[in-house]
Scaffold this motif. Sequence first.
Motif, mmCIF file in Angstrom:
data_model
loop_
_atom_site.group_PDB
_atom_site.id
_atom_site.type_symbol
_atom_site.label_atom_id
_atom_site.label_comp_id
_atom_site.label_asym_id
_atom_site.label_seq_id
_atom_site.Cartn_x
_atom_site.Cartn_y
_atom_site.Cartn_z
ATOM 1 N N VAL A 78 0.846 -1.195 0.000
ATOM 2 C CA VAL A 78 0.000 0.000 0.000
ATOM 3 C C VAL A 78 0.880 1.243 0.000
ATOM 4 O O VAL A 78 0.638 2.208 -0.751
ATOM 5 C CB VAL A 78 -0.952 0.011 1.204
ATOM 6 C CG1 VAL A 78 -1.782 1.299 1.226
ATOM 7 C CG2 VAL A 78 -1.854 -1.208 1.180
ATOM 8 N N ALA A 79 1.922 1.243 0.833
ATOM 9 C CA ALA A 79 2.796 2.411 0.919
ATOM 10 C C ALA A 79 3.462 2.692 -0.422
ATOM 11 O O ALA A 79 3.605 3.851 -0.837
ATOM 12 C CB ALA A 79 3.854 2.190 1.996
ATOM 13 N N ALA A 80 3.835 1.630 -1.125
ATOM 14 C CA ALA A 80 4.497 1.821 -2.420
ATOM 15 C C ALA A 80 3.545 2.388 -3.465
ATOM 16 O O ALA A 80 3.982 3.051 -4.416
ATOM 17 C CB ALA A 80 5.056 0.490 -2.895
ATOM 18 N N ALA A 81 2.237 2.132 -3.302
ATOM 19 C CA ALA A 81 1.252 2.614 -4.276
ATOM 20 C C ALA A 81 0.801 4.043 -4.004
ATOM 21 O O ALA A 81 0.097 4.631 -4.830
ATOM 22 C CB ALA A 81 0.035 1.686 -4.281
ATOM 23 N N GLY A 83 10.072 7.360 -1.239
ATOM 24 C CA GLY A 83 10.661 6.554 -0.187
ATOM 25 C C GLY A 83 9.694 6.145 0.898
ATOM 26 O O GLY A 83 10.093 5.937 2.041
ATOM 27 N N ARG A 84 8.405 6.004 0.553
ATOM 28 C CA ARG A 84 7.439 5.606 1.567
ATOM 29 C C ARG A 84 7.584 4.118 1.862
ATOM 30 O O ARG A 84 7.836 3.299 0.965
ATOM 31 C CB ARG A 84 6.021 5.941 1.092
ATOM 32 C CG ARG A 84 5.757 7.457 1.120
ATOM 33 C CD ARG A 84 4.520 7.807 0.347
ATOM 34 N NE ARG A 84 4.707 7.528 -1.084
ATOM 35 C CZ ARG A 84 5.338 8.328 -1.937
ATOM 36 N NH1 ARG A 84 5.866 9.465 -1.495
ATOM 37 N NH2 ARG A 84 5.472 8.001 -3.198
ATOM 38 N N SER A 85 7.379 3.769 3.125
ATOM 39 C CA SER A 85 7.586 2.395 3.574
ATOM 40 C C SER A 85 6.421 1.962 4.443
ATOM 41 O O SER A 85 5.526 2.742 4.760
ATOM 42 C CB SER A 85 8.883 2.303 4.381
ATOM 43 O OG SER A 85 8.752 3.083 5.568
ATOM 44 N N ALA A 86 6.442 0.704 4.862
ATOM 45 C CA ALA A 86 5.402 0.187 5.747
ATOM 46 C C ALA A 86 5.406 0.939 7.076
ATOM 47 O O ALA A 86 4.341 1.177 7.676
ATOM 48 C CB ALA A 86 5.606 -1.308 5.983
ATOM 49 N N VAL A 87 6.584 1.315 7.553
ATOM 50 C CA VAL A 87 6.661 2.071 8.805
ATOM 51 C C VAL A 87 5.998 3.434 8.642
ATOM 52 O O VAL A 87 5.249 3.893 9.510
ATOM 53 C CB VAL A 87 8.136 2.234 9.242
ATOM 54 C CG1 VAL A 87 8.226 3.148 10.461
ATOM 55 C CG2 VAL A 87 8.751 0.879 9.539
ATOM 56 N N TRP A 88 6.280 4.077 7.499
ATOM 57 C CA TRP A 88 5.639 5.373 7.225
ATOM 58 C C TRP A 88 4.119 5.228 7.207
ATOM 59 O O TRP A 88 3.400 6.038 7.784
ATOM 60 C CB TRP A 88 6.142 5.895 5.879
ATOM 61 C CG TRP A 88 5.451 7.158 5.422
ATOM 62 C CD1 TRP A 88 5.802 8.428 5.725
ATOM 63 C CD2 TRP A 88 4.298 7.245 4.577
ATOM 64 N NE1 TRP A 88 4.935 9.326 5.140
ATOM 65 C CE2 TRP A 88 3.994 8.615 4.424
ATOM 66 C CE3 TRP A 88 3.489 6.301 3.940
ATOM 67 C CZ2 TRP A 88 2.922 9.064 3.659
ATOM 68 C CZ3 TRP A 88 2.426 6.745 3.176
ATOM 69 C CH2 TRP A 88 2.143 8.117 3.035
ATOM 70 N N LEU A 89 3.630 4.183 6.547
ATOM 71 C CA LEU A 89 2.186 3.962 6.453
ATOM 72 C C LEU A 89 1.589 3.727 7.839
ATOM 73 O O LEU A 89 0.533 4.281 8.179
ATOM 74 C CB LEU A 89 1.898 2.766 5.539
ATOM 75 C CG LEU A 89 0.411 2.487 5.318
ATOM 76 C CD1 LEU A 89 -0.193 3.545 4.412
ATOM 77 C CD2 LEU A 89 0.210 1.097 4.699
#
Length: 732
Positions: A32-35, A43-49
């Motif tokens: 989801v973060a990559a989309a 540079g969005r990641s799972a942690v960011w999400l």
Amino acid sequence: MATQDERLAAIAAAAASLLRHTPYHAVRAGDVAAAVQLPRETGRSAVWLYNEVRNRRVLVALAAAHAWREFPGRANWTSPGPIQSVTAARAAAVAALAVVVAFHRAEQALMTQVGYGIGDISTAEKRKLAAGDDVTPPDWPDSRWGRVAAVAWGGQCDVFSDFLGPVLRACAESVTYLAEPDAAESASRLSDIAFRTCLADRDGPADLVARGLAALWFERDLTRLAGALPRDLESSETALTAVTRRGTDPRAEANANAVVVRVLLEAGTLHERCVREAQRTVALWQDLAANHGSGSAQARPEIRGHDLQRLSDAASHLGLAAARYGDQASAADAWQLSRRVAEHDLDHDVSRMARADTNLAALAAETGQRQQASSVISDAFTTRLRLLERQPDNVAAWRRLTVTARTRADIARVNGQVVEGVRLAAELLADRQQRLDDQAHADVADARLVLGQALLAAGHPVAARRHLEEAADTRRGRYLPASYRVQEDLTWLARAALVLEHPRAVLDLLDGQAAGTDWFRDRVSFRLAYTARRLCALATGAIGRTDDAVAALLADRERLAGRPLADGRDPLAADFDRSLAEMALRGGDAASAMTTLARLADREADAPRPARGWTLVWLGRAADRLGETRRAAECYRAVTELAGPGIDPCHPVILTARYDQAERCAARSEVGEAGRQLEPVLDRTLLAHGYPALGEAHPLLARARALAARLGVAIPGAITPDLDEVSLDLDV
């Protein structure tokens, strides 16, 4: 950097796209973060999400909100305007919910995924809950996305609330007032219920599901808010629609329309609609009465008599609805029609004539026709008393008499005969208590309200407040919070607070109440609504915000131009002009105040009633402020001379004028004349109603005593406060 709201919107779009094509348990936060697509952010990641949404419940709710926002059926929806009937309200609710059901069917795959995720609890949350730690909700922006996220955090789906809220509020306002926070709460609850219902029933007919959800909202929320009124009104509307559709029985149609009118009158929340329904009822009975000259109707005079009785009754109901709404001219026309039918077509039906005379007398007093009001109400009371004497055990005859007795007390108060007004109001309360033997009876509360009004007009605000509060407590439990009666009670309590010079209490009393809303103004009573607004403006000015008060008064005075006012002397318009002058004087603009008051005094020249007295008092103060001492003296003298035409010498307006004169004399060191003017203000002799001229806690009495002490004038001994508080103990 994108705002939090923009980041939530981007996450919603990405989550919706992924959940449409990927099974829920296969969706990873990193995917989801990559989309997520945000300008100039990479540079969005799972942690960011996770830091943005905190859990999967929020993630799936945002996905549903995005899909709902893009749904074509929602875009094609037109929100309803003012809804005029409960039948139309139910249809509007069903139509709105049908859009929600259609969305679920169109996005069934996505909403199934949302259903999986809305109850999902993360491992971290489970650990905290197992340890007994509180899971603190994060802070969300005050926006559509933020509200969806905040509610989803608690496991509910708030996706449809922004869409449903305006519809539900319009539906509720077909019967009563619904505040914005209550509408939002109701819409949020229904949004979640609709979401879960559509998940549970995927194959049921969409229209039936929507009707079931609407019925649930009607019974769970609207009935809780408006009691039995929606059911009663809807059933009467349904019956009327049925007979109207057949079109074969105009008498049945008139009777069915009359039932709608009675339901609306008893509820007291929709007088504007009641006027329209009553006008239609009157027209139907008039057509029936006009068609009696031919055919079989001529051979059956009992039918003609029945129809004419119903016409007189319908016209009376029309007058009552118009009077409560505030249209005094229409009320007068309706009551005059009712009386003409009773007198000429029903061979002097004295009971119905007395009913019309009672209502016309009250209206005459309100519009300044003092002598006419007194004469007509006296005749009506005598007529109804004789009817009761013929049948002493006839409960209906007693009820009619006590209604006339109530009006007689009101007329005495409005005319300035405050001693007689208190005495008649006390007799009314005692009679109803004895007959009904129930202190919580609505008619006893009504009589207590009348006594409170009379005591307030007579200069006893503390004793008045006690009766007004008791009446308000009883009526609050019997009528809808937004009804005319409950809001009327609040405005009278606000009047008492103003007399006691407690402006903040006025603002607290009326804050958030229906009386000050546009809904109440347009649907229930524009006259009472503008009165409540005027009282709030006066209280606002009294706490030092005169500019705000003047702005509010000017805006409302301009809006009054679009209302059915009788003429330039209409008491509502006069009250606004007087209040504007008072605020101008408070703000130091004596010239503007004097101009307004002079025009008003000219319009009231032939109306010797308390309202004219207050106009002259303020005109005298404005003249005094401008140094026109002779004109000021003339104004005060004119006020004291109002006692001649029938206003009691102990009326607060006359005592106020005497106090103002005493102050002017004191400024000129005319101690003897000042003492003479203060004497009736300070007098503690008990009058015929059992009270002195002013209550012990009245601010005017306190000022008069302070002035007398400064001048060395003898001050009569004060009666004990307990006597003033007790008023007349009519419960024994």
